[in-house]
Scaffold this motif. Structure first.
Motif: not given
Ligand code: PLP
Length: 412
Positions: A79, A209, A278, A291, A294
Motif C-alpha cells: 500500500l 495512492q 488492503v 501494488r 492498488l
C-alpha cells in the motif's frame, strides 16, 4: 480504465444497510473512521474462530499468527510502496506510534535545535513533537497556511529551515479542510537542508495512492480504520533509521526493526483485518501485482471522489448561509480530499451536526483535534465547524439528500 461499480461496492459493506427512522443512514463521517467490508469482518472473525495465539513458532496456531503478522506487513508494504516489509511497524494507533517515535527521535536532538510543525496538522502530529521539543530545549517553528483556501504555505518552508533544523512534521492531507500537501516537494526542500521528514498520512490514505519511495520521506504514519480496516496504527520508517534509533522498548523485545518499535502484543485479529482491507482496495483495481492493483484502485477512487466533491460544491451554493472552508474551486479538486468543513448561518456546528444526525446523516462537529486549524481560522472558541467527509462508498444521491436536508434546516 474501468470505473468503480459503486452499487456492488456498497453491498460489501454491511454497515451501509443501517437505517435511522426508516431512512437509510448516510455515513459522511469517513474522516473520523470508515466502515469495513465483509471480507475484513470475515478475516478478523476467522482469525479468532480458528484460535489465534501469540507469536509462537512451536505450534500451529502460533505459527499462523506469525504468518498473519507478516502478511499484514507485506500488505502495508504494497500500500505504501515501502522497499522492505520490515520497514512497517504496527501499533495501537497513529497517535501512540508518533509519541513513541518522537521520544526516540528527540533523543538525538540538542538544546537549541529546531523543528518545524504546521498549523494545518491534526494534533497527533503536533503535540508529540511539542512535548519532545519542550523536553529537549528545542525551538518549534510553525509553517502556516493560507486562510482563504486553507492550503499550506509551502513557499515559506525554505525560510524556516536552517542548520539547526532537525525535523519537519507535515500532514499529507488535512482532516479538517481536506487540503492535500505537496509532500514530495516538502521532502525535497527539507532534505536539501539535511532535515528529516515525518508525514501524517492518516487522512490522506483512503483517498489517494501513497509512495514512500517516490516521496523519499523518512517516516510516515497512517491508521487502518480510516481506510476500511480495523483500529490499528501503522508506522513506516526507512530501515536504516528504524534500525539506528533507540526505541523505547522492554529489554526482551526484538533488537531489530520492526519488532523493536512494536510495544507489547499486537492486536493480531486486527492484523488479519489489515491484510483484508488492503486486499479489498486492491480488488478495485487491475494489474499484475497487488501494488499495481492498488495504484489503479486509488486512482479510480480519487476520480470518483472528485465527482462527488464537484457535485457537493456546486449544489452547496444553493443553500443560503452555507459557507465551505478550504478549496472551493472545482478546477482544483485534485488539491483536496472530499472532506469539507462547513458552517450554516444561524445554527451552531454541534446543533447542526445533531440535526443532521437525527435525519440519519452522520457528520462530525467541533475541531476534530485539528486545533491549530480552528485557532488560525478564529473558530476554536465558537465551536469549530461541521465536517462532512465522503469516501468511495458514498453516492451522488446521498449528497442530494444532504443538500436538501441542509436547505430544510435553514428554512426552519
Ligand atoms: C490527520 C489525522 N492524523 C492523526 C490522527 C490520529 O490517528 P489515530 O486515531 O490513529 O491516533 C487522525 C485521527 O482522526 C487524523 O485524522
Amino acid at each position: 480504465m474501468t470505473t468503480l461499480n459503486i452499487s456492488n461496492i456498497r453491498t460489501q459493506f454491511p454497515a451501509l444497510t443501517r437505517t435511522v427512522n426508516g431512512q437509510p443512514a448516510i455515513y459522511f463521517d469517513g474522516p473520523g473512521g470508515t466502515q469495513v467490508s465483509n471480507s475484513v469482518i470475515d478475516a478478523m472473525t476467522e482469525f479468532m474462530r480458528r484460535g489465534g495465539a501469540n507469536l509462537a513458532p512451536f505450534f500451529a496456531a502460533g505459527a499462523e499468527t506469525i504468518a498473519t503478522a507478516q502478511a499484514a506487513r507485506e500488505a502495508m508494504r504494497d500500500l505504501l510502496n515501502a522497499k522492505r516489509a520490515d520497514e512497517i511497524a504496527f501499533g495501537q494507533n497513529m497517535t501512540s506510534l508518533t509519541f513513541s517515535l518522537s521520544r526516540a527521535l528527540s533523543k538525538t536532538w540538542q538544546a537549541g535545535d529546531e523543528i518545524i510543525l504546521t498549523r494545518i496538522d491534526h494534533d497527533a502530529n503536533v503535540s508529540p513533537w511539542l512535548l519532545a521539543a519542550e523536553e529537549r530545549g528545542v525551538t518549534v517553528r510553525w509553517l502556516d497556511f493560507h486562510p482563504h483556501d486553507c492550503t499550506l504555505k509551502l513557499e515559506s518552508l525554505a525560510e524556516l529551515l536552517n542548520e539547526r533544523t532537525r525535523l519537519l512534521a507535515i500532514t499529507y492531507a488535512s482532516n479538517a479542510v481536506g487540503s492535500i500537501s505537496d509532500v514530495n516537494q516538502a521532502v525535497r526542500i527539507a532534505h536539501a537542508a539535511g532535515v528529516k521528514v515525518f508525514i501524517d498520512a492518516v487522512h490522506y490514505a483512503p483517498h489517494g495512492q501513497i509512495d514512500v519511495q517516490e516521496s523519499d520521506c523518512d517516516f510516515l504514519a497512517c491508521s487502518v480504520y480510516k481506510f476500511f480496516g480495523p483500529h490499528t496504527g501503522v508506522l513506516y520508517g526507512k530501515y536504516e533509521l528504524l534500525d539506528e534509533l533507540d526505541a523505547f522498548k522492554v529489554r526482551p523485545a526484538p533488537a531489530l526493526p520492526p519488532g523493536k518499535w512494536e510495544t507489547g502484543t499486537q492486536s493480531f485479529e486486527s492484523l488479519a483485518g489489515v491484510t483484508a482491507a488492503v486486499n479489498y482496495l486492491a480488488s478495485l483495481g487491475e494489474g499484475e501485482t497487488r501494488r499495481a492493483q492498488l495504484v489503479a484502485a486509488m486512482d479510480k477512487i480519487k476520480r470518483y471522489e472528485m465527482e462527488l466533491s464537484e457535485q457537493f460544491l456546486r449544489e452547496s451554493t444553493t443553500v443560503v448561509g452555507l459557507k465551505v472552508y478550504g478549496i472551493t474551486d472545482v478546477e482544483r479538486l485534485d488539491e483536496r480530499t472530499p472532506t469539507f468543513a462547513i458552517s450554516l448561518e444561524g445554527i451552531s456546528p454541534s446543533e447542526l451536526a445533531a440535526r443532521l444526525g437525527a435525519e440519519g446523516i452522520f457528520v462530525y462537529a467541533g475541531h476534530y483535534y485539528a486545533v491549530e486549524v480552528m485557532r488560525r481560522l478564529d473558530l476554536l472558541e465558537s465551536g469549530g465547524l461541521v465536517r462532512i467527509g465522503f469516501v468511495h462508498y458514498n453516492t451522488s444521491a446521498e449528497i442530494t439528500r444532504l443538500i436538501q436536508t441542509l436547505e430544510n434546516i435553514r428554512e426552519e
